[in-house]
Motif scaffolding. Structure first.
Motif, PDB file in Angstrom:
ATOM      1  N   LEU A  84     -10.730 -27.046   2.192  1.00 37.43           N
ATOM      2  CA  LEU A  84     -10.852 -26.166   3.468  1.00 37.43           C
ATOM      3  C   LEU A  84      -9.419 -26.337   4.045  1.00 37.43           C
ATOM      4  CD1 LEU A  84     -14.442 -25.655   4.658  1.00 37.43           C
ATOM      5  CD2 LEU A  84     -13.022 -24.061   3.374  1.00 37.43           C
ATOM      6  N   GLY A  85      -9.182 -27.741   4.263  1.00 32.76           N
ATOM      7  CA  GLY A  85      -8.175 -28.211   5.008  1.00 32.76           C
ATOM      8  C   GLY A  85      -8.218 -28.103   6.473  1.00 32.76           C
ATOM      9  N   VAL A  86      -9.272 -27.533   7.157  1.00 30.77           N
ATOM     10  CA  VAL A  86      -9.563 -27.573   8.480  1.00 30.77           C
ATOM     11  C   VAL A  86     -10.859 -27.899   8.698  1.00 30.77           C
ATOM     12  CG1 VAL A  86      -7.794 -25.727   9.173  1.00 30.77           C
ATOM     13  CG2 VAL A  86     -10.277 -25.214   8.611  1.00 30.77           C
ATOM     14  N   SER A  87     -10.927 -28.485   9.819  1.00 27.23           N
ATOM     15  CA  SER A  87     -12.373 -29.291  10.311  1.00 27.23           C
ATOM     16  C   SER A  87     -13.463 -28.180  10.670  1.00 27.23           C
ATOM     17  CB  SER A  87     -12.167 -30.127  11.603  1.00 27.23           C
ATOM     18  OG  SER A  87     -13.464 -30.608  11.867  1.00 27.23           O
ATOM     19  N   MET A  88     -14.235 -27.576   9.759  1.00 24.23           N
ATOM     20  CA  MET A  88     -15.299 -26.551   9.736  1.00 24.23           C
ATOM     21  C   MET A  88     -16.479 -27.207   9.548  1.00 24.23           C
ATOM     22  SD  MET A  88     -13.412 -23.138   8.679  1.00 24.23           S
ATOM     23  CE  MET A  88     -14.652 -22.135   9.113  1.00 24.23           C
ATOM     24  N   ILE A  89     -16.753 -28.055   8.941  1.00 22.12           N
ATOM     25  CA  ILE A  89     -18.034 -28.601   8.527  1.00 22.12           C
ATOM     26  C   ILE A  89     -18.325 -29.965   9.120  1.00 22.12           C
ATOM     27  CG2 ILE A  89     -19.762 -29.325   6.691  1.00 22.12           C
ATOM     28  CD1 ILE A  89     -18.298 -27.489   4.645  1.00 22.12           C
ATOM     29  N   ARG A  90     -19.182 -29.713  10.022  1.00 24.34           N
ATOM     30  CA  ARG A  90     -19.389 -30.967  10.982  1.00 24.34           C
ATOM     31  C   ARG A  90     -20.800 -31.489  10.547  1.00 24.34           C
ATOM     32  NH1 ARG A  90     -18.203 -26.837  15.364  1.00 24.34           N
ATOM     33  NH2 ARG A  90     -15.859 -26.906  15.050  1.00 24.34           N
ATOM     34  N   LEU A 148     -11.999 -18.767   7.594  1.00 30.34           N
ATOM     35  CA  LEU A 148     -12.611 -18.735   6.194  1.00 30.34           C
ATOM     36  C   LEU A 148     -13.451 -17.323   6.067  1.00 30.34           C
ATOM     37  CD1 LEU A 148     -13.349 -20.563   3.857  1.00 30.34           C
ATOM     38  CD2 LEU A 148     -15.218 -21.334   4.817  1.00 30.34           C
ATOM     39  N   ALA A 149     -13.082 -16.734   4.839  1.00 27.73           N
ATOM     40  CA  ALA A 149     -14.033 -15.573   4.416  1.00 27.73           C
ATOM     41  C   ALA A 149     -14.670 -15.661   3.013  1.00 27.73           C
ATOM     42  CB  ALA A 149     -13.037 -14.455   4.135  1.00 27.73           C
ATOM     43  N   TYR A 150     -15.826 -15.138   2.964  1.00 28.00           N
ATOM     44  CA  TYR A 150     -16.578 -15.392   1.889  1.00 28.00           C
ATOM     45  C   TYR A 150     -16.851 -14.043   1.155  1.00 28.00           C
ATOM     46  CZ  TYR A 150     -20.579 -16.261  -1.203  1.00 28.00           C
ATOM     47  OH  TYR A 150     -21.334 -16.204  -2.531  1.00 28.00           O
ATOM     48  N   ASP A 151     -16.280 -13.282   0.120  1.00 21.14           N
ATOM     49  CA  ASP A 151     -16.466 -12.074  -0.247  1.00 21.14           C
ATOM     50  C   ASP A 151     -17.808 -12.348  -1.059  1.00 21.14           C
ATOM     51  OD1 ASP A 151     -17.062  -9.927  -1.790  1.00 21.14           O
ATOM     52  OD2 ASP A 151     -14.730  -9.509  -2.058  1.00 21.14           O
ATOM     53  N   THR A 152     -19.064 -11.778  -0.848  1.00 24.28           N
ATOM     54  CA  THR A 152     -20.243 -11.883  -1.216  1.00 24.28           C
ATOM     55  C   THR A 152     -20.334 -11.244  -2.600  1.00 24.28           C
ATOM     56  OG1 THR A 152     -21.507 -10.254   0.040  1.00 24.28           O
ATOM     57  CG2 THR A 152     -21.581 -12.471   0.783  1.00 24.28           C
ATOM     58  N   LEU A 153     -19.683 -10.180  -2.753  1.00 26.59           N
ATOM     59  CA  LEU A 153     -19.642  -9.352  -3.904  1.00 26.59           C
ATOM     60  C   LEU A 153     -19.150  -9.975  -5.285  1.00 26.59           C
ATOM     61  CD1 LEU A 153     -19.111  -5.606  -2.554  1.00 26.59           C
ATOM     62  CD2 LEU A 153     -21.510  -6.657  -3.107  1.00 26.59           C
ATOM     63  N   GLN A 154     -17.738 -10.373  -4.864  1.00 31.97           N
ATOM     64  CA  GLN A 154     -16.967 -11.211  -5.699  1.00 31.97           C
ATOM     65  C   GLN A 154     -17.433 -12.832  -5.988  1.00 31.97           C
ATOM     66  OE1 GLN A 154     -14.713  -9.494  -7.683  1.00 31.97           O
ATOM     67  NE2 GLN A 154     -15.339  -7.762  -6.700  1.00 31.97           N
ATOM     68  N   GLY A 155     -17.933 -13.377  -5.047  1.00 29.88           N
ATOM     69  CA  GLY A 155     -18.298 -14.653  -5.026  1.00 29.88           C
ATOM     70  C   GLY A 155     -17.136 -15.497  -4.595  1.00 29.88           C
ATOM     71  N   ARG A 156     -16.136 -15.203  -4.041  1.00 30.88           N
ATOM     72  CA  ARG A 156     -15.049 -15.527  -3.490  1.00 30.88           C
ATOM     73  C   ARG A 156     -14.830 -16.114  -2.301  1.00 30.88           C
ATOM     74  NH1 ARG A 156     -11.359 -11.328  -7.203  1.00 30.88           N
ATOM     75  NH2 ARG A 156     -11.975 -12.243  -9.209  1.00 30.88           N
ATOM     76  N   PHE A 157     -14.078 -17.372  -2.042  1.00 32.67           N
ATOM     77  CA  PHE A 157     -13.608 -17.651  -0.906  1.00 32.67           C
ATOM     78  C   PHE A 157     -12.146 -17.747  -0.607  1.00 32.67           C
ATOM     79  CE2 PHE A 157     -17.603 -19.681  -2.082  1.00 32.67           C
ATOM     80  CZ  PHE A 157     -18.448 -19.662  -0.917  1.00 32.67           C
ATOM     81  N   SER A 158     -11.587 -17.448   0.777  1.00 32.15           N
ATOM     82  CA  SER A 158     -10.494 -17.467   0.980  1.00 32.15           C
ATOM     83  C   SER A 158     -10.169 -17.954   2.346  1.00 32.15           C
ATOM     84  CB  SER A 158      -9.793 -16.137   0.790  1.00 32.15           C
ATOM     85  OG  SER A 158     -10.605 -14.984   1.660  1.00 32.15           O
ATOM     86  N   MET A 159      -9.069 -18.619   2.613  1.00 26.74           N
ATOM     87  CA  MET A 159      -8.795 -19.039   3.845  1.00 26.74           C
ATOM     88  C   MET A 159      -7.524 -18.261   4.543  1.00 26.74           C
ATOM     89  SD  MET A 159      -9.582 -21.383   6.387  1.00 26.74           S
ATOM     90  CE  MET A 159     -10.382 -22.633   5.506  1.00 26.74           C
ATOM     91  N   GLU A 160      -7.612 -17.529   5.295  1.00 24.26           N
ATOM     92  CA  GLU A 160      -6.432 -16.725   5.849  1.00 24.26           C
ATOM     93  C   GLU A 160      -5.860 -15.786   4.865  1.00 24.26           C
ATOM     94  OE1 GLU A 160      -4.363 -19.794   8.218  1.00 24.26           O
ATOM     95  OE2 GLU A 160      -5.413 -19.141   9.946  1.00 24.26           O
ATOM     96  N   GLY A 161      -6.614 -15.234   4.052  1.00 23.98           N
ATOM     97  CA  GLY A 161      -6.201 -14.483   2.483  1.00 23.98           C
ATOM     98  C   GLY A 161      -5.712 -15.430   1.449  1.00 23.98           C
ATOM     99  N   LEU A 198     -18.406 -12.192   4.452  1.00 27.13           N
ATOM    100  CA  LEU A 198     -18.858 -13.080   5.632  1.00 27.13           C
ATOM    101  C   LEU A 198     -17.539 -13.797   6.272  1.00 27.13           C
ATOM    102  CD1 LEU A 198     -21.929 -14.536   4.419  1.00 27.13           C
ATOM    103  CD2 LEU A 198     -21.771 -12.410   5.394  1.00 27.13           C
ATOM    104  N   GLN A 199     -17.445 -13.804   7.574  1.00 24.31           N
ATOM    105  CA  GLN A 199     -15.924 -14.455   8.018  1.00 24.31           C
ATOM    106  C   GLN A 199     -16.594 -15.499   9.161  1.00 24.31           C
ATOM    107  OE1 GLN A 199     -12.939 -13.085   7.160  1.00 24.31           O
ATOM    108  NE2 GLN A 199     -12.203 -14.678   8.464  1.00 24.31           N
TER     109      GLN A 199
END
Length: 188
Positions: free
Chosen positions: A165-171, A96-109, A91-92
């Protein structure tokens, strides 16, 4: 009559082989009552008739015993992802990306580390980007059924996620809840 008809769930695992429970009847009852969450059924080896009956009653996937715990987790994540309308396992939302198979989050890699509760909150928000989710909906998805978190525990967790996250994404949407969206100016 079973929690499926009184609570909202992302998914359910239903063992058709329990002697004291007619799983097919439970599943039929859920579907008749309009419960549309995905259901993963568990069957015994060689019980193809149970599997057929399960799918006929409204099951979404099945596993034959014995199985590996990790396989249940991966299949449930896929069912939940598809229930929210996402075909891709990653999910992107903006950077911000969320790999639902691995359960991992990444920000621009770059891999991000979260606590289990933070992960559950962010995953829930990632499945519904742009949707305002109420505090009570989020709390139901993060905390154990019988726990009663204090009122600002969610605010503390959201604050930690925002910092990581370091960026304003959750409002915060005053009086309604929280929404996850790509940073302003980010089209992704």
């Amino acid at each position: 009559s079973f929690l499926g008809s009184t609570e909202r769930y992302d998914a359910a695992v239903l063992d058709l082989g329990l002697p004291e429970l007619d799983g097919i009847s439970v599943l039929k009852q859920w579907r008749e009552q309009g419960c549309n969450f995905p259901v993963l059924i568990l069957t015994g080896r060689g019980r193809w008739s149970d599997e057929l009956a399960g799918f006929g009653a409204g099951a979404d996937d099945s596993l034959t015993k014995p199985f590996m715990h990790d396989e249940v987790v991966v299949r449930l994540r896929a069912l939940v992802r598809r229930a929210y309308g996402h075909a891709d396992p990653v999910l992107q939302v903006g950077p911000l990306a969320y790999d639902t198979l691995q359960g991992r989050f990444s920000m621009e890699g770059r891999r991000l580390a979260f606590t289990a509760q933070e992960e559950r909150i962010l995953a829930y928000l990632m499945h519904q980007p742009g949707v305002v989710l109420s505090r009570s909906d989020i709390v139901e998805h993060v905390y154990a059924r019988d726990s009663d978190p204090d009122s600002n525990a969610l605010d503390v967790l959201i604050g930690r996620i925002r910092r990581k996250l370091g960026v304003s994404m959750i409002r915060t949407v005053r009086g309604r809840g929280f929404v996850l969206a790509a940073p302003e100016g980010d089209e992704a």
